[in-house]
Design a protein around this motif. Sequence first.
Motif, PDB file in Angstrom:
ATOM      1  N   SER A   1     -40.740   4.267  25.347  1.00 60.71           N
ATOM      2  CA  SER A   1     -39.862   4.950  24.394  1.00 60.71           C
ATOM      3  C   SER A   1     -39.637   4.108  23.145  1.00 60.71           C
ATOM      4  CB  SER A   1     -38.520   5.260  25.052  1.00 60.71           C
ATOM      5  OG  SER A   1     -38.689   6.085  26.176  1.00 60.71           O
ATOM      6  N   GLU A   2     -39.450   2.807  23.331  1.00 60.32           N
ATOM      7  CA  GLU A   2     -39.174   1.945  22.187  1.00 60.32           C
ATOM      8  C   GLU A   2     -40.436   1.661  21.376  1.00 60.32           C
ATOM      9  OE1 GLU A   2     -37.209  -1.397  23.965  1.00 60.32           O
ATOM     10  OE2 GLU A   2     -35.270  -0.357  24.038  1.00 60.32           O
ATOM     11  N   ARG A   3     -41.558   1.418  22.052  1.00 63.37           N
ATOM     12  CA  ARG A   3     -42.799   1.117  21.330  1.00 63.37           C
ATOM     13  C   ARG A   3     -43.334   2.322  20.567  1.00 63.37           C
ATOM     14  NH1 ARG A   3     -46.414  -2.654  25.471  1.00 63.37           N
ATOM     15  NH2 ARG A   3     -44.797  -4.218  25.916  1.00 63.37           N
ATOM     16  N   ARG A   4     -43.133   3.511  21.136  1.00 60.91           N
ATOM     17  CA  ARG A   4     -43.641   4.729  20.503  1.00 60.91           C
ATOM     18  C   ARG A   4     -42.604   5.393  19.595  1.00 60.91           C
ATOM     19  NH1 ARG A   4     -48.298   4.077  19.874  1.00 60.91           N
ATOM     20  NH2 ARG A   4     -48.378   6.250  19.205  1.00 60.91           N
ATOM     21  N   HIS A   5     -41.478   4.722  19.391  1.00 63.18           N
ATOM     22  CA  HIS A   5     -40.424   5.208  18.485  1.00 63.18           C
ATOM     23  C   HIS A   5     -39.972   6.619  18.854  1.00 63.18           C
ATOM     24  CE1 HIS A   5     -41.463   1.681  16.144  1.00 63.18           C
ATOM     25  NE2 HIS A   5     -42.713   2.107  16.050  1.00 63.18           N
ATOM     26  N   LEU A   6     -39.687   6.812  20.128  1.00 61.28           N
ATOM     27  CA  LEU A   6     -39.290   8.128  20.627  1.00 61.28           C
ATOM     28  C   LEU A   6     -37.775   8.321  20.673  1.00 61.28           C
ATOM     29  CD1 LEU A   6     -41.739   8.441  23.686  1.00 61.28           C
ATOM     30  CD2 LEU A   6     -42.088   9.207  21.321  1.00 61.28           C
ATOM     31  N   LEU A   7     -37.007   7.272  20.369  1.00 60.61           N
ATOM     32  CA  LEU A   7     -35.562   7.340  20.585  1.00 60.61           C
ATOM     33  C   LEU A   7     -34.825   8.161  19.543  1.00 60.61           C
ATOM     34  CD1 LEU A   7     -35.092   3.655  21.659  1.00 60.61           C
ATOM     35  CD2 LEU A   7     -34.597   5.634  23.078  1.00 60.61           C
ATOM     36  N   GLY A   8     -35.415   8.359  18.370  1.00 61.24           N
ATOM     37  CA  GLY A   8     -34.714   9.111  17.349  1.00 61.24           C
ATOM     38  C   GLY A   8     -33.398   8.451  16.989  1.00 61.24           C
ATOM     39  N   ASP A   9     -32.335   9.248  16.866  1.00 60.07           N
ATOM     40  CA  ASP A   9     -31.034   8.672  16.533  1.00 60.07           C
ATOM     41  C   ASP A   9     -30.171   8.458  17.776  1.00 60.07           C
ATOM     42  OD1 ASP A   9     -30.513  11.306  17.115  1.00 60.07           O
ATOM     43  OD2 ASP A   9     -29.326  11.720  15.318  1.00 60.07           O
ATOM     44  N   LEU A  10     -30.792   8.487  18.938  1.00 58.56           N
ATOM     45  CA  LEU A  10     -30.054   8.182  20.161  1.00 58.56           C
ATOM     46  C   LEU A  10     -29.560   6.739  20.130  1.00 58.56           C
ATOM     47  CD1 LEU A  10     -32.232   9.828  22.949  1.00 58.56           C
ATOM     48  CD2 LEU A  10     -29.810  10.269  22.540  1.00 58.56           C
ATOM     49  N   ARG A  11     -28.323   6.537  20.533  1.00 59.37           N
ATOM     50  CA  ARG A  11     -27.750   5.200  20.627  1.00 59.37           C
ATOM     51  C   ARG A  11     -27.478   4.941  22.099  1.00 59.37           C
ATOM     52  NH1 ARG A  11     -22.470   3.315  19.390  1.00 59.37           N
ATOM     53  NH2 ARG A  11     -21.886   5.417  18.727  1.00 59.37           N
ATOM     54  N   LEU A  12     -28.299   4.069  22.706  1.00 61.73           N
ATOM     55  CA  LEU A  12     -28.256   3.872  24.144  1.00 61.73           C
ATOM     56  C   LEU A  12     -27.725   2.491  24.498  1.00 61.73           C
ATOM     57  CD1 LEU A  12     -31.712   5.406  25.161  1.00 61.73           C
ATOM     58  CD2 LEU A  12     -29.497   6.546  24.918  1.00 61.73           C
ATOM     59  N   SER A  13     -26.894   2.457  25.517  1.00 63.20           N
ATOM     60  CA  SER A  13     -26.411   1.203  26.078  1.00 63.20           C
ATOM     61  C   SER A  13     -27.035   1.068  27.457  1.00 63.20           C
ATOM     62  CB  SER A  13     -24.884   1.235  26.185  1.00 63.20           C
ATOM     63  OG  SER A  13     -24.401   0.107  26.876  1.00 63.20           O
ATOM     64  N   TYR A  14     -27.888   0.061  27.628  1.00 59.52           N
ATOM     65  CA  TYR A  14     -28.614  -0.110  28.885  1.00 59.52           C
ATOM     66  C   TYR A  14     -27.802  -0.954  29.851  1.00 59.52           C
ATOM     67  CZ  TYR A  14     -32.702   1.769  26.495  1.00 59.52           C
ATOM     68  OH  TYR A  14     -33.574   2.588  25.827  1.00 59.52           O
ATOM     69  N   ILE A  15     -27.517  -0.388  31.007  1.00 59.00           N
ATOM     70  CA  ILE A  15     -26.721  -1.052  32.038  1.00 59.00           C
ATOM     71  C   ILE A  15     -27.643  -1.476  33.172  1.00 59.00           C
ATOM     72  CG2 ILE A  15     -24.745  -0.864  33.586  1.00 59.00           C
ATOM     73  CD1 ILE A  15     -24.041  -0.554  30.616  1.00 59.00           C
ATOM     74  N   ALA A  16     -27.624  -2.747  33.513  1.00 56.77           N
ATOM     75  CA  ALA A  16     -28.502  -3.252  34.567  1.00 56.77           C
ATOM     76  C   ALA A  16     -28.081  -2.701  35.921  1.00 56.77           C
ATOM     77  CB  ALA A  16     -28.470  -4.773  34.591  1.00 56.77           C
ATOM     78  N   GLY A  17     -29.060  -2.454  36.764  1.00 53.19           N
ATOM     79  CA  GLY A  17     -28.804  -1.984  38.123  1.00 53.19           C
ATOM     80  C   GLY A  17     -29.756  -2.656  39.088  1.00 53.19           C
ATOM     81  N   THR A  18     -29.580  -2.374  40.348  1.00 56.03           N
ATOM     82  CA  THR A  18     -30.453  -2.982  41.353  1.00 56.03           C
ATOM     83  C   THR A  18     -31.326  -1.951  42.043  1.00 56.03           C
ATOM     84  OG1 THR A  18     -28.691  -2.839  43.019  1.00 56.03           O
ATOM     85  CG2 THR A  18     -28.846  -4.881  41.769  1.00 56.03           C
ATOM     86  N   GLY A  19     -31.578  -0.824  41.384  1.00 59.10           N
ATOM     87  CA  GLY A  19     -32.527   0.119  41.933  1.00 59.10           C
ATOM     88  C   GLY A  19     -31.886   1.270  42.684  1.00 59.10           C
ATOM     89  N   PRO A  20     -32.678   1.980  43.533  1.00 60.48           N
ATOM     90  CA  PRO A  20     -32.206   3.161  44.245  1.00 60.48           C
ATOM     91  C   PRO A  20     -30.913   2.910  45.004  1.00 60.48           C
ATOM     92  CG  PRO A  20     -34.569   2.915  44.522  1.00 60.48           C
ATOM     93  CD  PRO A  20     -34.089   1.672  43.838  1.00 60.48           C
ATOM     94  N   GLY A  21     -30.007   3.862  44.937  1.00 56.46           N
ATOM     95  CA  GLY A  21     -28.710   3.737  45.594  1.00 56.46           C
ATOM     96  C   GLY A  21     -27.671   3.154  44.667  1.00 56.46           C
ATOM     97  N   ASP A  22     -27.975   2.013  44.054  1.00 56.77           N
ATOM     98  CA  ASP A  22     -27.015   1.357  43.175  1.00 56.77           C
ATOM     99  C   ASP A  22     -26.737   2.190  41.928  1.00 56.77           C
ATOM    100  OD1 ASP A  22     -25.483  -1.058  42.184  1.00 56.77           O
ATOM    101  OD2 ASP A  22     -27.026  -0.938  40.639  1.00 56.77           O
ATOM    102  N   VAL A  23     -27.779   2.765  41.325  1.00 50.35           N
ATOM    103  CA  VAL A  23     -27.551   3.523  40.094  1.00 50.35           C
ATOM    104  C   VAL A  23     -26.748   4.789  40.365  1.00 50.35           C
ATOM    105  CG1 VAL A  23     -29.531   2.580  38.865  1.00 50.35           C
ATOM    106  CG2 VAL A  23     -29.832   4.626  40.264  1.00 50.35           C
TER     107      VAL A  23
END
Length: 347
Positions: free
Chosen positions: A73-95
């Motif tokens: 998404s970031e390399r191909r400039h697909l985000l547009g005007d979306l403002r995203l906050s990425y929250i770390a997780g530990t995978g299935p179940g945790d998210v």
Amino acid sequence: MTARQVLRPGAITGRAVPTRRTLLRSGGAALAAAGFGPLLAACGESQGGGSGAAARVEDTQAGTAGAVIRPISERRHLLGDLRLSYIAGTGPGDVQNKLLSGALDVASMGPIGAAVSLAAGADVLIFSTSLANHVRWLVPENSPYRRIEDLRGKQIATPPKNSDAYRSTQLASAVGGIDFEREYHAHPGAVLAGLSLFERGDVDAIVTIEPNATRLVAKGARQLTTVTDLWRHGSGSDSDLLLNGQGAKRGWVERNERTAAALAELRLRAHQYIHDRPGILAELHQYYGIPAAEKKAIALLPERLVGIYPTEWAGASFTSMRDQLRVAAKVGLIKAVPDKTVYRNLG
């Protein structure tokens, strides 16, 4: 981390029963969230309205199939005007826990998990595609077992009980007349913990997700079957089995419909890019957590993983979720199909 880049919503459109008592025991696990540490990369609460509103989304870790979506998404400039906050997780179940607790605005959620959450008072709405089912049953290369039926009574490493991967394993086993929790000695836990159990020889088999299954196959493990194949055989369906979509609290979607629609379209664009250039999965192997030395695993990624990124969010996806809920109610994974629809197409 905040990402801004131009995406216009609307540019892409989608096209005899086993014992139930044990199955029901895991029904409320989705709400069993423990305490949470400080949120990472927070950039503010969603304010509602336009597609520029902030959204706290899962930053999927290495070892999960969704790990390549952010770099594409970031390399191909697909985000547009979306403002995203990425929250770390530990995978299935945790998210899923983080979504239900409010630490995330948007996270992966399957139809059974959404139904369980709704019954417990958490109104989750799935508004976008995420991943087709990519849960695999594997045994060591020298294992005497050839079918999952041969593994009855044996030790099986699995993903967490409140994950979509675990629930789909229960469902696909049930349509074949198998009560998964009663007939196998399951060891649920974090995906990496399951891999450790399997590689040390502490279990007889593993039920795991991609790309970990591909890494194991490349090292000589034998794939017995997939959850999708079990589902098709037991249900008579010939369609793909959706694992999950992007879910959020219904109120969040209603307050942030343009943001949700842009997120849905972003996902479809990223998936279409993968289908158009499947070699990108090998190029991004490090995001899957696969080191350069594992050349055989890297070579297998385009072949084994491209099909798990759906390019539609419409009829086939909704049919899959309806069928899963109907069968889940029949075999006792949920008490009933929810009166309120747990998925929606934002157009």
